[in-house]
Design a protein around this motif. Structure first.
Motif, PDB file in Angstrom:
ATOM      1  N   TYR A 132      35.395  39.395  36.223  1.00 31.97           N
ATOM      2  CA  TYR A 132      35.273  39.470  37.674  1.00 31.97           C
ATOM      3  C   TYR A 132      33.934  40.118  38.002  1.00 31.97           C
ATOM      4  CZ  TYR A 132      35.968  40.834  42.477  1.00 31.97           C
ATOM      5  OH  TYR A 132      35.805  41.014  43.827  1.00 31.97           O
ATOM      6  N   ARG A 154      35.336  43.528  34.220  1.00 29.44           N
ATOM      7  CA  ARG A 154      34.888  43.384  35.598  1.00 29.44           C
ATOM      8  C   ARG A 154      33.586  44.124  35.818  1.00 29.44           C
ATOM      9  NH1 ARG A 154      39.402  47.113  35.166  1.00 29.44           N
ATOM     10  NH2 ARG A 154      39.065  48.937  36.460  1.00 29.44           N
ATOM     11  N   TYR A 169      31.209  45.572  39.105  1.00 27.45           N
ATOM     12  CA  TYR A 169      31.033  45.751  40.545  1.00 27.45           C
ATOM     13  C   TYR A 169      30.384  47.094  40.815  1.00 27.45           C
ATOM     14  CZ  TYR A 169      35.817  47.627  39.680  1.00 27.45           C
ATOM     15  OH  TYR A 169      36.938  48.247  39.158  1.00 27.45           O
ATOM     16  N   ILE A 172      41.805  39.927  38.629  1.00 25.32           N
ATOM     17  CA  ILE A 172      41.347  41.113  39.347  1.00 25.32           C
ATOM     18  C   ILE A 172      42.402  41.598  40.332  1.00 25.32           C
ATOM     19  CG2 ILE A 172      40.120  39.760  41.109  1.00 25.32           C
ATOM     20  CD1 ILE A 172      38.881  43.112  39.657  1.00 25.32           C
ATOM     21  N   GLY A 173      43.200  40.674  40.877  1.00 27.21           N
ATOM     22  CA  GLY A 173      44.226  41.064  41.845  1.00 27.21           C
ATOM     23  C   GLY A 173      45.225  42.069  41.309  1.00 27.21           C
ATOM     24  N   THR A 179      42.777  50.141  41.272  1.00 25.18           N
ATOM     25  CA  THR A 179      41.675  51.111  41.357  1.00 25.18           C
ATOM     26  C   THR A 179      41.779  51.802  42.701  1.00 25.18           C
ATOM     27  OG1 THR A 179      40.163  49.465  42.331  1.00 25.18           O
ATOM     28  CG2 THR A 179      40.022  49.790  39.954  1.00 25.18           C
ATOM     29  N   TYR A 192      39.830  52.753  46.319  1.00 26.23           N
ATOM     30  CA  TYR A 192      38.899  52.030  47.185  1.00 26.23           C
ATOM     31  C   TYR A 192      38.320  52.935  48.247  1.00 26.23           C
ATOM     32  CZ  TYR A 192      40.774  47.797  45.176  1.00 26.23           C
ATOM     33  OH  TYR A 192      41.146  46.825  44.290  1.00 26.23           O
ATOM     34  N   THR A 238      46.396  47.994  43.974  1.00 20.61           N
ATOM     35  CA  THR A 238      45.900  46.765  43.350  1.00 20.61           C
ATOM     36  C   THR A 238      44.925  46.084  44.294  1.00 20.61           C
ATOM     37  OG1 THR A 238      47.615  45.362  44.272  1.00 20.61           O
ATOM     38  CG2 THR A 238      48.070  46.384  42.140  1.00 20.61           C
ATOM     39  N   ASP A 239      44.057  45.310  43.687  1.00 18.69           N
ATOM     40  CA  ASP A 239      43.089  44.557  44.452  1.00 18.69           C
ATOM     41  C   ASP A 239      43.791  43.631  45.442  1.00 18.69           C
ATOM     42  OD1 ASP A 239      39.940  44.184  43.779  1.00 18.69           O
ATOM     43  OD2 ASP A 239      40.776  42.452  44.817  1.00 18.69           O
ATOM     44  N   LEU A 260      44.951  45.635  48.447  1.00 18.46           N
ATOM     45  CA  LEU A 260      43.817  46.076  49.242  1.00 18.46           C
ATOM     46  C   LEU A 260      43.219  44.907  50.027  1.00 18.46           C
ATOM     47  CD1 LEU A 260      40.618  46.897  49.583  1.00 18.46           C
ATOM     48  CD2 LEU A 260      42.383  48.615  49.976  1.00 18.46           C
ATOM     49  N   SER A 261      43.107  43.746  49.395  1.00 15.79           N
ATOM     50  CA  SER A 261      42.543  42.574  50.065  1.00 15.79           C
ATOM     51  C   SER A 261      43.371  42.204  51.297  1.00 15.79           C
ATOM     52  CB  SER A 261      42.496  41.374  49.116  1.00 15.79           C
ATOM     53  OG  SER A 261      41.616  41.628  48.070  1.00 15.79           O
ATOM     54  N   ARG A 320      34.907  49.855  45.312  1.00 17.54           N
ATOM     55  CA  ARG A 320      35.865  50.567  44.470  1.00 17.54           C
ATOM     56  C   ARG A 320      35.335  51.941  44.076  1.00 17.54           C
ATOM     57  NH1 ARG A 320      35.717  45.440  43.681  1.00 17.54           N
ATOM     58  NH2 ARG A 320      37.614  44.182  43.751  1.00 17.54           N
TER      59      ARG A 320
END
Lengths: 440, 440
Positions: A226, A269, A271, A348-349, A353, A355, A409-410, A413-414, A434
């Motif tokens: 990712y 990943r 980022y 990644i989902g 992490t 945020y 989790t991603d 958060l999304s 993150r």
């Protein structure tokens, strides 16, 4: 061991910064290298795109016929420093098929084509070394494949791209915007004319794939990683980071995850992430690289040094050349590809992490409650909230709201961010970054 | 590679903190280790001083007959974790003579007996690995012998003893005196009942000898290492260090020196030194270790992690075990002793460093001139002078004078100190500590 041994023939492909240094070291350190290997190294030829007399090496060493050079009977080791994927891939495959050992610094190639190359090396019973592909002069491949071969690596996190680290360090120390910091990096030669591979995280993702592969004995390619770049990081993000006791770094993270029912998987990943100033990676500035390895028995290790540049990368290349040459002289081979674990890659989902979310909100009562409700509805727990007034002369007057979450989790958060963006009181969600290096 | 391969038999000598962890990892990670090696590891026996049923391992694995254990036909690799020099030396020699590969964490032995053991390994064509002998879990031996095999190492400087680093870190952060800090370290298990080997620098000197040997391809033994311990470092020294922007660390330093006429030599030395707070080693606190390696092409590298303890040391041991086992399965051997360079050892008197000199002087005019004259007479250039009044009720009232020099040889400084001590205006020379990590 003596100088009467049959020489080990070397072909160098590419005569850029790294290739020139490799050729120089083979020449200037000839006596030492011969003593360490047990036979002299002999440079048989240098593959270049165009043969010309002004390259600083005897012109008779140069050739533009790469395939012929790597197939020569008197070549034992091929050093590939051409990049990018092609024509390097073809040259390396030919060399391996002809029974030559190969040393390469080509992270792009090693992150997409590792299986194919490893099989060719295996079939020919020769070495394929690539220490210089990750973090320049810093030994990370050999420590992971050899020193930690008896341990269980749980995490590898590193700053593995000097260009982006230079830009982020400059933004942190001067308060510059991304565009200005990139321009400065370009002017000083720290960024290429087309910086996409660096600033969009492709280079770091290639290295993450390589690190994850060897750390977890699982084949991980660049496509499995990712990736987010640094182009959206703002001066305001750095100001908020500082207020939170953090800086922002582009991290390559490789993690072994264990689910509640005991199943293991791998996450790789790249980022930009907020990193606490107390974390060892926070102090790695400018063009330096560092890799932190965590293993069950060893605990946390850190490797630090120059991650790029002609001489440092040549140091790593030459270490591999000496090892490959020793194996030629004494028999034996270095470690082969280890992919027995075959762990699945986590999307990644699924990765939990922390945020940092920065948004522009209406400056009126009830805003925080509305925002907090959206986090709560998706079980994303809030750790810290900061609000600052913004006076940019606009109407209606707004405020900047920064929310730092606990681990989520991603995916959760999304969804939260999507919901926030549609709230009346939220004018814009400006940054979602993150946070790494804290445990909560 | 599969599980049907003939197992690799392992004998572990010693069942202390490290030995217990090694035995645990061999058991708990059996599947992973077999996949990495290409054959299963099989624990054949554990050598202990006294066999008893309460050691946490099946009693039938225990034996007090070390010589018999290491000679067994079904033992391929001997892991020596007994320390100190004897009976470890005899056991390792027997094992090597019987054609077993050997992995050891024994720095005392490796720093005095390396030639003898290396020859025995060479004669038997087997591996002798000792990554765990220096800096616990931190890979330093393998990076120096392999990753940097194509480079020219110029300097290795490290904090390689956790006990003294714990004590010095405590003195720095709490202002404690040496005695109190040692007592605290003992109470917390960071110092042994007899701390001599640690606090007098013998342990660090053994590691310096090993590091210098491999970094400079020259046989260096513990006797070649200049050594000072930390027992004379005072709280006042830490206060002065802080005023100078420094802390105090026990450093092991290995240096390649080049004389004006181009002759090379090696210096290996251990002493407490003032280190600027900006130097990466200054931030290495508590029981952690770090090694900074400087090489011509690679530049400066740093390796950081846990330098002692059962699990971290076992991680390094197991990395060596897996490599030795792979070599047994696949053929081939790891790097042999490399001592071709045969560089002479420089005596400490020839080594130029900066110095911090703290003395008690009479508090009256002309003192500084008298002191400065003695430095100047021996061409020792002064970089900085600090004077503080001391009011301890004594008569005559005195002052504390701290002088920091530019680089000077140990010989010139020693003569200066002797001359200072005989000056009327100097009541006592209390501390002479070197300063490292600055260039002037």
């Amino acid at each position: 061991m003596n100088g009467d041994q049959k020489p080990i023939g070397v072909a160098v492909l590419g005569l850029g910064n790294v290739g020139s240094e490799v050729v120089r070291i083979i020449d200037e350190s000839a006596t030492d290298l011969a003593a360490r290997i047990g036979a002299p190294l002999q440079l048989r030829g240098i593959g270049v795109r165009r043969v010309s007399a002004d390259r600083g090496v005897p012109v008779e060493l140069l050739t533009d016929n790469i395939e012929e050079l790597v197939s020569r009977d008197d070549v034992d080791i091929v050093v590939e420093l051409m990049g990018p994927v092609e024509p390097a891939r073809k040259a390396i495959l030919t060399a391996l098929e002809q029974g030559k050992s190969v040393v390469t610094a080509n992270k792009a190639l090693m992150s997409v084509s590792t299986g194919e190359l490893a099989q060719a090396a295996e079939a020919a019973h020769v070495d394929l070394y690539f220490e210089a592909a990750v973090a320049g002069a810093i030994p990370v491949i050999r420590p992971l494949t050899q020193s930690l071969a008896g341990d269980t690596v749980t995490r590898v996190a590193g700053i593995v791209n000097g260009t982006t680290n230079y830009i982020l360090s400059a933004m942190d120390s001067t308060g510059a915007d991304y565009g200005d910091a990139l321009a400065e990096a370009s002017a000083l030669g720290y960024a290429e004319a087309d910086p996409t591979a660096d600033v969009e995280g492709y280079d770091a993702a290639a290295k993450a794939a390589i690190l994850a592969s060897i750390a977890f004995h699982t084949r991980v390619t660049a496509d499995d990683v990712y990736r987010e770049g640094i182009t959206k990081v703002t001066a305001a993000d750095f100001a908020s980071a500082r207020a939170l006791g953090c800086t922002i770094k582009l991290l390559a993270i490789c993690e072994r995850l264990t689910s509640d029912d005991g199943h293991q998987s791998v996450s790789a990943r790249v980022y930009p992430a907020l990193v606490p100033l107390t974390h060892p990676l926070a102090a790695v500035n400018g063009a330096f690289n560092a890799v932190v390895v965590e293993a069950e028995a060893a605990g946390r290790l850190m490797f630090y040094g120059q991650g790029a540049g002609g001489a440092p990368t040549a140091s790593a290349v030459m270490g591999d050349v000496v090892m490959a040459a020793r194996n030629r002289v004494q028999g034996g081979r270095g470690p082969r590809e280890s992919k027995y674990a075959k762990l699945p890659i986590s999307p990644i989902g699924d990765i939990p992490t922390r945020y940092y979310v920065s948004m522009r909100v209406a400056d009126r009562p009830g805003v925080l409650a509305a925002v907090a409700t959206e986090f709560g509805n998706r079980s994303v727990s809030i750790a810290e909230v900061r609000q600052e007034g913004i006076d940019d002369g606009g109407e209606p007057r707004g405020a900047r709201l920064v929310v730092v979450t606990h681990k989520a989790t991603d995916a959760a958060l999304s969804e939260t961010v999507k919901a926030l963006a549609s709230l009346d009181v939220v004018q814009s969600v400006d940054s979602v970054i993150r946070m790494e290096g804290t445990s909560e």
